[in-house]
Design an enzyme around this catalytic site. Sequence first.
Site, PDB file in Angstrom:
ATOM      1  N   GLU B 128      -1.683   6.045   0.834  1.00  0.00           N
ATOM      2  CA  GLU B 128      -1.219   4.672   0.999  1.00  0.00           C
ATOM      3  C   GLU B 128      -2.388   3.683   0.959  1.00  0.00           C
ATOM      4  OE1 GLU B 128       1.421   3.058   0.972  1.00  0.00           O
ATOM      5  OE2 GLU B 128       1.360   1.369   2.341  1.00  0.00           O
ATOM      6  N   THR B 181       1.666  -7.053  -4.059  1.00  0.00           N
ATOM      7  CA  THR B 181       1.260  -6.883  -2.668  1.00  0.00           C
ATOM      8  C   THR B 181      -0.072  -7.577  -2.395  1.00  0.00           C
ATOM      9  OG1 THR B 181       2.422  -4.776  -2.585  1.00  0.00           O
ATOM     10  CG2 THR B 181       0.844  -5.175  -0.841  1.00  0.00           C
TER      11      THR B 181
END
Lengths: 307, 307
Positions: B128, B181
Amino acid sequence: MDSIKIFAPASVANVGCGYDTIGFAITGLGDEITVTKRGDDQLIVKEIIGAELPLEADQNVCTIGIKAMLEHLNIKTGFDITIKKLFKPGSGLGSSASSAAGGVFAVNELLGSPLSKEHLLEFALEGEAFASKCYHSDNVGPSLLGGFQVIRSYEPLDIFKVNVPEALQVLIIFPDVVIKTAESKALIPKTLDIKTARDQWSNVAGLVHALHTEDYTLLKKSIVDYVAEPVRSGMIPGYQEVKSIAFNRDSVGFNISGSGPSMFALFTDLVSMEKAEKEISELYQSKGLNLILHRAKLNTEGCQVID
Amino acid sequence: MDSIKIFAPASVANVGCGYDTIGFAITGLGDEITVTKRGDDQLIVKEIIGAELPLEADQNVCTIGIKAMLEHLNIKTGFDITIKKLFKPGSGLGSSASSAAGGVFAVNELLGSPLSKEHLLEFALEGEAFASKCYHSDNVGPSLLGGFQVIRSYEPLDIFKVNVPEALQVLIIFPDVVIKTAESKALIPKTLDIKTARDQWSNVAGLVHALHTEDYTLLKKSIVDYVAEPVRSGMIPGYQEVKSIAFNRDSVGFNISGSGPSMFALFTDLVSMEKAEKEISELYQSKGLNLILHRAKLNTEGCQVID
């Protein structure tokens, strides 16, 4: 009924991670306030026992709150007020909050409770705001309502109570030095970087969850403060040593009470608490410093009538 | 057993007040990941269905996590990996987190579970972190472990689960626009003034307390965000109108999911949720914008074996 005597408990604000939002009331320390109806509409502080504080009605946290409440109710009755303080102002245990909460509670009771206890909070805050030069209700809320209280919002005012495990015991450690709230307040950073803020609210989540689940390991880890403790603990003699003693003796939460100098240590085991008490006493003795230790439970009642 | 197929759920991070610390997994959306043992020590992403993402093992969140885990275990086995994405990356539902969590979970299962699910978190985070260029586990935690998760601390990593009322239902509202993002992350203020930070952690306290007490009034009041929503909501077409519809239809909590553009609305009543769905559909139709609506419950399992 023309006269009433009430008890308004002392309280621990901030509770580590909950700067300006979390506090709990404790047993054994607080204000005893006697309120007696007068024939006129004057508010007269007859006597304050145990502290040197202003008697003038427009300078006293107790009467300022009462005045705001009476104006709201449009009631012209006057009262004589006597305050007996069972602990010192400036100790970090919400002295002005006890007086502010106790005053409005006593008068409301004497008037036959026209307002709910929750409704009294806004008037008690008027008094507290005068004393601390800002609105913060993490002492007033617990002192008035009892238990472990969270101020979810200041505008509008919104507060809720978290039930606390029966086993929790509180040791108050009060090194007898004076810390002025204004001075202590000035140390608080005006801004936080986003990661520090995030770490703080993660601990707040942990604290609330730990109380609900009686998870004392999480409780201890969560009562950690990145806002006030780093800048205030240096003003408290022996702070780090007391903290070490508490944790060595299995304290399940330790930090500064309000703006200090008092500290609180939570325990679930009386024997451990007694050992910590003894070692903390010896520490201050060796430093030649005065110390007051006070054992308490959480006060779940808040203000209550005692006579 | 040489092959395994698992499901790694999508997740809603931040949940209003809990920026970078709180998230929950949802049912119905996620990654299906098939992992098959190879004869050599290579990690090969055979295929990614439903999204265009890098297949190279050192560029893929799934394999980066697996590699970190295998190194920790000192295991030289190689795997073929196929990922089927049931939702789009960039939707704000933790796409990379699902792949990162699902990869390590699948390989760990295939190896006979040498590590606990909780232990897998640190390796999933490696993946991640590669995708999002920073460590944040409020998607990975829920996707791996299920339910409503709070990251109490990043260093050391400490996460806990809050049980959620059975009645809670989730409506995911995904307007089909792309928000990067990194761009969304850049909008987040680097510092918060102390009062804003305090208001944020007061709401975090309220959110956790509301879940424990099933107090939906408090839940709704507490799912309020002063950090991300003010700067991110402007990037989401129709945000304020959707929010109004949700609250008019008795939503008990509404905000941006992760970095958006998806929004989540919590309900306790199916009829209200259906009415909200209909009105939100009509809103986007009138704007000529694509919309995906998804009804979910909280996924309490996290990653699980499906074949």
